[in-house]
Every structure is written in C-alpha cells, then in structure tokens.
Scaffold this motif. Sequence first.
Motif, PDB file in Angstrom:
ATOM      1  N   UNK A   1      20.452  49.187 -19.716  1.00 13.25           N
ATOM      2  CA  UNK A   1      19.787  48.284 -20.649  1.00 13.25           C
ATOM      3  C   UNK A   1      18.922  47.262 -19.920  1.00 13.25           C
ATOM      4  N   UNK A   2      19.326  46.882 -18.688  1.00 10.33           N
ATOM      5  CA  UNK A   2      18.544  45.916 -17.907  1.00 10.33           C
ATOM      6  C   UNK A   2      17.188  46.497 -17.537  1.00 10.33           C
ATOM      7  N   UNK A   3      17.175  47.773 -17.109  1.00 13.94           N
ATOM      8  CA  UNK A   3      15.913  48.422 -16.775  1.00 13.94           C
ATOM      9  C   UNK A   3      15.020  48.509 -18.008  1.00 13.94           C
ATOM     10  N   UNK A   4      15.631  48.767 -19.164  1.00 10.31           N
ATOM     11  CA  UNK A   4      14.860  48.815 -20.407  1.00 10.31           C
ATOM     12  C   UNK A   4      14.134  47.492 -20.635  1.00 10.31           C
ATOM     13  N   UNK A   5      14.863  46.394 -20.443  1.00  8.30           N
ATOM     14  CA  UNK A   5      14.262  45.078 -20.658  1.00  8.30           C
ATOM     15  C   UNK A   5      13.155  44.812 -19.649  1.00  8.30           C
ATOM     16  N   UNK A   6      13.378  45.196 -18.361  1.00  8.40           N
ATOM     17  CA  UNK A   6      12.364  44.995 -17.326  1.00  8.40           C
ATOM     18  C   UNK A   6      11.120  45.825 -17.620  1.00  8.40           C
ATOM     19  N   UNK A   7      11.332  47.032 -18.125  1.00  9.47           N
ATOM     20  CA  UNK A   7      10.215  47.927 -18.423  1.00  9.47           C
ATOM     21  C   UNK A   7       9.495  47.556 -19.718  1.00  9.47           C
ATOM     22  N   UNK A   8       9.987  46.543 -20.405  1.00 13.18           N
ATOM     23  CA  UNK A   8       9.332  46.112 -21.632  1.00 13.18           C
ATOM     24  C   UNK A   8       9.795  46.838 -22.872  1.00 13.18           C
ATOM     25  N   UNK A   9      10.878  47.637 -22.742  1.00 10.48           N
ATOM     26  CA  UNK A   9      11.410  48.369 -23.889  1.00 10.48           C
ATOM     27  C   UNK A   9      12.698  47.704 -24.347  1.00 10.48           C
ATOM     28  N   UNK A  10      12.723  47.283 -25.583  1.00 13.48           N
ATOM     29  CA  UNK A  10      13.913  46.623 -26.114  1.00 13.48           C
ATOM     30  C   UNK A  10      14.902  47.661 -26.635  1.00 13.48           C
ATOM     31  N   UNK A  11      16.136  47.665 -26.102  1.00 11.03           N
ATOM     32  CA  UNK A  11      17.127  48.627 -26.585  1.00 11.03           C
ATOM     33  C   UNK A  11      17.778  48.227 -27.908  1.00 11.03           C
ATOM     34  N   UNK A  12      17.487  47.029 -28.378  1.00  7.46           N
ATOM     35  CA  UNK A  12      18.169  46.527 -29.584  1.00  7.46           C
ATOM     36  C   UNK A  12      17.886  47.386 -30.812  1.00  7.46           C
ATOM     37  N   UNK A  13      16.618  47.738 -31.120  1.00  6.53           N
ATOM     38  CA  UNK A  13      16.385  48.574 -32.312  1.00  6.53           C
ATOM     39  C   UNK A  13      17.115  49.916 -32.255  1.00  6.53           C
ATOM     40  N   UNK A  14      17.085  50.577 -31.078  1.00  6.09           N
ATOM     41  CA  UNK A  14      17.773  51.855 -30.933  1.00  6.09           C
ATOM     42  C   UNK A  14      19.275  51.668 -31.114  1.00  6.09           C
ATOM     43  N   UNK A  15      19.800  50.569 -30.571  1.00  7.39           N
ATOM     44  CA  UNK A  15      21.230  50.284 -30.673  1.00  7.39           C
ATOM     45  C   UNK A  15      21.656  50.171 -32.135  1.00  7.39           C
ATOM     46  N   UNK A  16      20.900  49.416 -32.918  1.00  7.37           N
ATOM     47  CA  UNK A  16      21.284  49.225 -34.324  1.00  7.37           C
ATOM     48  C   UNK A  16      20.971  50.456 -35.179  1.00  7.37           C
ATOM     49  N   UNK A  17      19.966  51.230 -34.790  1.00  7.46           N
ATOM     50  CA  UNK A  17      19.739  52.503 -35.469  1.00  7.46           C
ATOM     51  C   UNK A  17      20.905  53.452 -35.231  1.00  7.46           C
ATOM     52  N   UNK A  18      21.411  53.459 -33.994  1.00  8.15           N
ATOM     53  CA  UNK A  18      22.568  54.301 -33.669  1.00  8.15           C
ATOM     54  C   UNK A  18      23.788  53.865 -34.470  1.00  8.15           C
ATOM     55  N   UNK A  19      24.019  52.556 -34.557  1.00 15.45           N
ATOM     56  CA  UNK A  19      25.169  52.073 -35.312  1.00 15.45           C
ATOM     57  C   UNK A  19      25.035  52.379 -36.810  1.00 15.45           C
ATOM     58  N   UNK A  20      23.805  52.327 -37.310  1.00 13.81           N
ATOM     59  CA  UNK A  20      23.579  52.706 -38.708  1.00 13.81           C
ATOM     60  C   UNK A  20      23.896  54.181 -38.912  1.00 13.81           C
ATOM     61  N   UNK A  21      23.510  55.000 -37.946  1.00 16.17           N
ATOM     62  CA  UNK A  21      23.793  56.435 -38.028  1.00 16.17           C
ATOM     63  C   UNK A  21      25.294  56.691 -37.976  1.00 16.17           C
TER      64      UNK A  21
END
Length: 374
Positions: free
Chosen positions: A172-192
């Motif tokens: 998740x840290x690399x995602x943030x450094x690369x400018x990609x926020x993992x939060x939307x994917x995280x909550x989409x996964x939890x919704x699924x």
Amino acid sequence: MSPQIEIQIIALFVAVSCVLPGIFLVLGNKAMISDAITHTILLGIVSAFFVTKDLSSPFLLVGAATMGVITVWLTEWIGQSRLVSEDASIGIIFPFLFSIAIILITRYAGSVHLDTDSVLLGELAFAPFERLIVGNSDIGAKAIYVNGVLLLLDLLFVSIFFKELKLSTFDAVFCAVAGFSPVPIHYMLMSLVSITAVGAFQAVGSVLTVALMVGPPATAYLLFDDLKKILVASAGIAIANVLVGYRIAMRLDVSIAGSIATMVGISFLIVFVFGGERGLLSVLRKNRIRRIRFAKFAMLLHLMNHEGKPDELCELQLSTIKEHMNWSRRFTDRIIRLLLKENHIEIRGDILCLTEKGRRDGLLEYQSIFGLTP
C-alpha cells in the motif's frame, strides 16, 4: 435437474464466489474482517427490509453492502486512533452491530421469514425449495442464479482490478508513492465481500461463508507464493471441500454446511502439518537443521578460541565440554559425533582438537554469518 445436483451446484458457486475476495482478505491480514462483515450486514438487510417490506428486493443487497463498508470504516477508524488494536476494534464493532440487528428482528420482525439461526448456520438442503419461476416455467433453484451472478461479478472484479488489488494488498505504501490510492479498491473489495455474503446467507449461512472465505485461501497460501497460483489453488481446494463434504454429509446424514466447513478445516490442517515448504513438519525440520548447524559452528568456534592456550586446556576436555557449552550430555555427544564424522575434529586422549578441515570450515562459516574474520 435433481435436488442433489442443485444443492452441489449452489455450494460450488458459493464456494468459488467466497474464495475470490477472500484471498485478498487473507493476504492483506484482514481475514477476521470477513467474520465481522458476514454478521453485521444482517443489520443492513434488516434496515433495507424495513424500508422495502420485501425480502426479495435488490435493495437488501445495497443495504448489506453499505453496512459492510460502514463496518470496515468503523473498525479502521477505531484502530487508527491507536487507543485499541485493530482486532479489538473488530471485537467491539462486530457484536455491537450484529446485536442491534438481532434486537430489531426479534422486536419488530418476529413474523417475517428472517431467522437468525438460518443466517448463522444455513441449510443447503432447503435451498432447492425456493424456485425461480419465469412465466409459467420453473427454471431451477433461485440460489443457483443468485450465486451464479455473484460468482460472475466476483470474477469480473478480480479480472479487471487484478493489478490494483495486488498492489494494494501487498504494498500500500508503494501505491501511495506511485500516486495510486488503494482506498477506493479497498472499499470496493469490502462491498463485494458484503454482497457475496448476502448471496450465501440463505443457502449456507454465515459460518460456512467465513470458512470458505478464509480456509481455502489460507490453505493455498501455505502451498504457493505466486498470486495467480493461489487463486487457482484456492478455487480448486474450495471445490474439493464442497464435493467431499457433501458426500460425507449424505453418508452420515448430517448438516451439509457443517460437513463442508469441517472439510475446510481438515484440508487446512493437513496442508498446515504436511504441505510444502511452509508446512509444520518442514518448518520443524528446517529449524532442527539450523539448530544443529549453529551448534556445530559454536563448537568449532569454541575450540578455535581456546586451542593453543595451555592454561585453557580444561575448555577442550571431552569430560568437561558439556559444562562449558551449557548443553545436555546427549546433545553434546551428538554434535561431537557429527563433527567427528565430518572430519572437523579429532580426539587426542581427553582433548578435542580441530582438524585443518574443521578450522577452515569454521572460518568460512564465521565469515558467512558475520562477514568478519575471528
């Protein structure tokens, strides 16, 4: 199609649809959030029912998914406060929201077919009784189509967002450094996860849903490192658990869901003990090898430090080496036998002496461990 075939198809659809999002929960160290979600979404179902007055309304899925996201948000919010740990926050939120749902059902929906025991334990044998009627035609058990659609949804989500799920799960840290926020994917996964759990409720219950979300992925993780292999292996293990569990349930005349959940646990324990490089026996064997290797190195280093010093001969005596190494007599004798067999030491009278091979290998071992020369 016979009811027996329909039951197995429903169970297989539920198993694979639970496994797909469950893999990312297990790999992301969030396995227990599945237990919380599969219970707290009952509050979402109850709330949506009070609005729609219809147990077959699609808004029940919306309510369940929303409550799943709220559960995750609340547990993470409490955990991020650092006042309590994340697992403690799950233990607070999950019973709280689930208890509210139970109170609402018993107080205001006692005459509605929304039974808490059915939600928890499920009964696959009853699933074929609820039919899907199109026009005047009976096209099969409703649960087949519901869970089939959820399986396609899970497959589509994992296929489209595979790279994003992989990044957000492992780094998740690399995602943030690369400018990609993992939060939307995280909550989409939890919704699924929430929607998948709702589809599995009536057929298999909450207990088997959690078992299938966590058990096969955890089992596959002990066998493989590659994510794609874990995905395939998890699905295969889940399918095998369903088929074997169903056969056992039929033979013993016991709960189908309970039998499948038991097989999930048994398959995990078998792999946990005997499977692959991460199996318990393999780990114990590696630890034993490391212990023996370190003990041999310690003995060689001890002899190197005291050889050539007449006033320290007592440190090299066979009769006293046990006390100096602080080992048991049995373990000391074992290490001495191994070193003798490898021609690392020799015994002269009562004195342990290094051979040239022992001195050389001891130095090499020291350098490999510490990168220094003693």
